[in-house]
Design a protein around this motif. Sequence first.
Motif, mmCIF file in Angstrom:
data_model
loop_
_atom_site.group_PDB
_atom_site.id
_atom_site.type_symbol
_atom_site.label_atom_id
_atom_site.label_comp_id
_atom_site.label_asym_id
_atom_site.label_seq_id
_atom_site.Cartn_x
_atom_site.Cartn_y
_atom_site.Cartn_z
ATOM 1 N N ALA A 312 121.790 43.988 68.541
ATOM 2 C CA ALA A 312 122.965 44.079 69.546
ATOM 3 C C ALA A 312 123.534 45.565 69.748
ATOM 4 O O ALA A 312 124.564 45.665 70.390
ATOM 5 C CB ALA A 312 123.516 43.071 69.115
ATOM 6 N N LEU A 313 123.200 46.053 68.935
ATOM 7 C CA LEU A 313 123.989 47.411 68.966
ATOM 8 C C LEU A 313 123.197 48.406 69.299
ATOM 9 O O LEU A 313 121.916 48.847 68.897
ATOM 10 C CB LEU A 313 124.720 47.779 67.784
ATOM 11 C CG LEU A 313 125.568 47.096 67.199
ATOM 12 C CD1 LEU A 313 126.644 47.229 65.713
ATOM 13 C CD2 LEU A 313 127.007 46.413 68.599
ATOM 14 N N PRO A 314 122.631 49.363 70.032
ATOM 15 C CA PRO A 314 121.642 49.912 70.668
ATOM 16 C C PRO A 314 122.133 51.111 70.095
ATOM 17 O O PRO A 314 120.781 52.152 70.127
ATOM 18 C CB PRO A 314 122.464 50.408 72.241
ATOM 19 C CG PRO A 314 123.577 50.430 72.568
ATOM 20 C CD PRO A 314 123.795 49.142 71.599
ATOM 21 N N ASP A 315 122.782 51.499 69.343
ATOM 22 C CA ASP A 315 122.817 53.013 68.580
ATOM 23 C C ASP A 315 122.925 52.590 66.784
ATOM 24 O O ASP A 315 123.766 53.134 66.249
ATOM 25 C CB ASP A 315 123.553 54.679 68.644
ATOM 26 C CG ASP A 315 123.584 55.463 67.856
ATOM 27 O OD1 ASP A 315 121.935 55.382 67.571
ATOM 28 O OD2 ASP A 315 123.847 56.112 68.675
ATOM 29 N N ALA A 316 122.347 52.145 66.140
ATOM 30 C CA ALA A 316 122.669 51.484 64.948
ATOM 31 C C ALA A 316 121.377 51.544 64.033
ATOM 32 O O ALA A 316 120.671 51.634 64.430
ATOM 33 C CB ALA A 316 122.956 49.921 65.437
ATOM 34 N N GLU A 317 121.262 52.132 62.771
ATOM 35 C CA GLU A 317 121.344 52.362 61.659
ATOM 36 C C GLU A 317 120.770 50.862 60.418
ATOM 37 O O GLU A 317 122.083 51.206 60.416
ATOM 38 C CB GLU A 317 121.692 53.155 60.828
ATOM 39 C CG GLU A 317 120.494 53.743 60.238
ATOM 40 C CD GLU A 317 120.279 54.454 59.265
ATOM 41 O OE1 GLU A 317 120.221 54.554 57.745
ATOM 42 O OE2 GLU A 317 121.541 55.636 59.141
#
Length: 365
Positions: A312-317
């Motif tokens: 759900a997080l667009p910039d997640a590793e």
Amino acid sequence: MDVRNRRRIGIAGAVAGVGAAGIGAAVGLRRLAVGRVRLRPDPDADEPFGELRGKELTVRASDGLELHVEVDGPDDADLTVVFCHGYCLNRDSWHYQRRDLRGRLRMVFWDQRSHGRSGRSDPANATIEQTGEDLHAVLEAAAPTGPVILAGHSMGGMSIMALADARPELFGPRVVGVALVNTSCGDLAEMTLGLPLVLAKVVRPLAPRTLRGLGRRADLVDRARGLGADLAFVVTRKMAFADKHVSPTVVDFLEQMIRATPIDVIAEFYPALIVHDKVGSLEALGRVPALVLVGGQDRLTPPAHGRRVAGALPDAELVEVDEAGHVLPLEYPGVVTGGLRRLIDRVRPGCLEPGRVEDEEERTA
């Protein structure tokens, strides 16, 4: 009360402290040779767990409760990382990260209400929403200016979500990154604790009632918990870790933190964890770079929960360690520290000390 009954209560308290809902998880575990495990060569035997300290600070929460905070690192550092620990633990659960990230980085460690050295909360305020407000108070007092990364393990991650839900305007301008470790945005009532699904469905409804009963006999339970020390060690190892080679000293350290958490505190917070639902916070969290770490064998917040957050997080590793349980900061500290270093570099390249760029992820325990 005879010794047998006191021992039974002590074991119940130990099991409740490890998994809260994990009553009965100790069945069959006595066959493990606790003594032999503890006598294995242990590279962490001399690790100074619980001894790393910084500048102490007392922060008053919105309801007046005093929160214990420690600040490690220079006041003029241009980035601060605030570490939020998990359920039944305390600030020392971030031991390895505190040890290995020391330098120009400023770090803030705090004890959640009713945990560690923080004050004892009114039971009515033993909620995730309140711990989110507590985190805001810690931010205002210990990191009032400059960019901040929030790192949370288990309930600590939920506290970050509660802050994002209540104060989304902080994410971007003040909070520039988040690290979420072994945590969930909701649906924890579905967890199985590693039990077969049919058995888990029987155990789950009993857990709140069992914990409330133990909480009403808190003094007696807490006195008796020590009587089941060997079993507590085995249950902690089984429930919290997946790596069969995990350091016995690390297991002991975790079990001591759990045992130091009063049984009525465990009982007070458990309902808040089960009804936790902060899906709505993901929009605010998605405004900043994120690191999501998942244990493939996590019995308390199963890996699907972390994957859901990361998706759900667009910039997640997303980092998933297949052979890890619920306490990645202690079981695979290098993976957590390495991930934090990468997140730090993403939000502010070059902030670490020169020469501290080695890959720590080969360290497993």
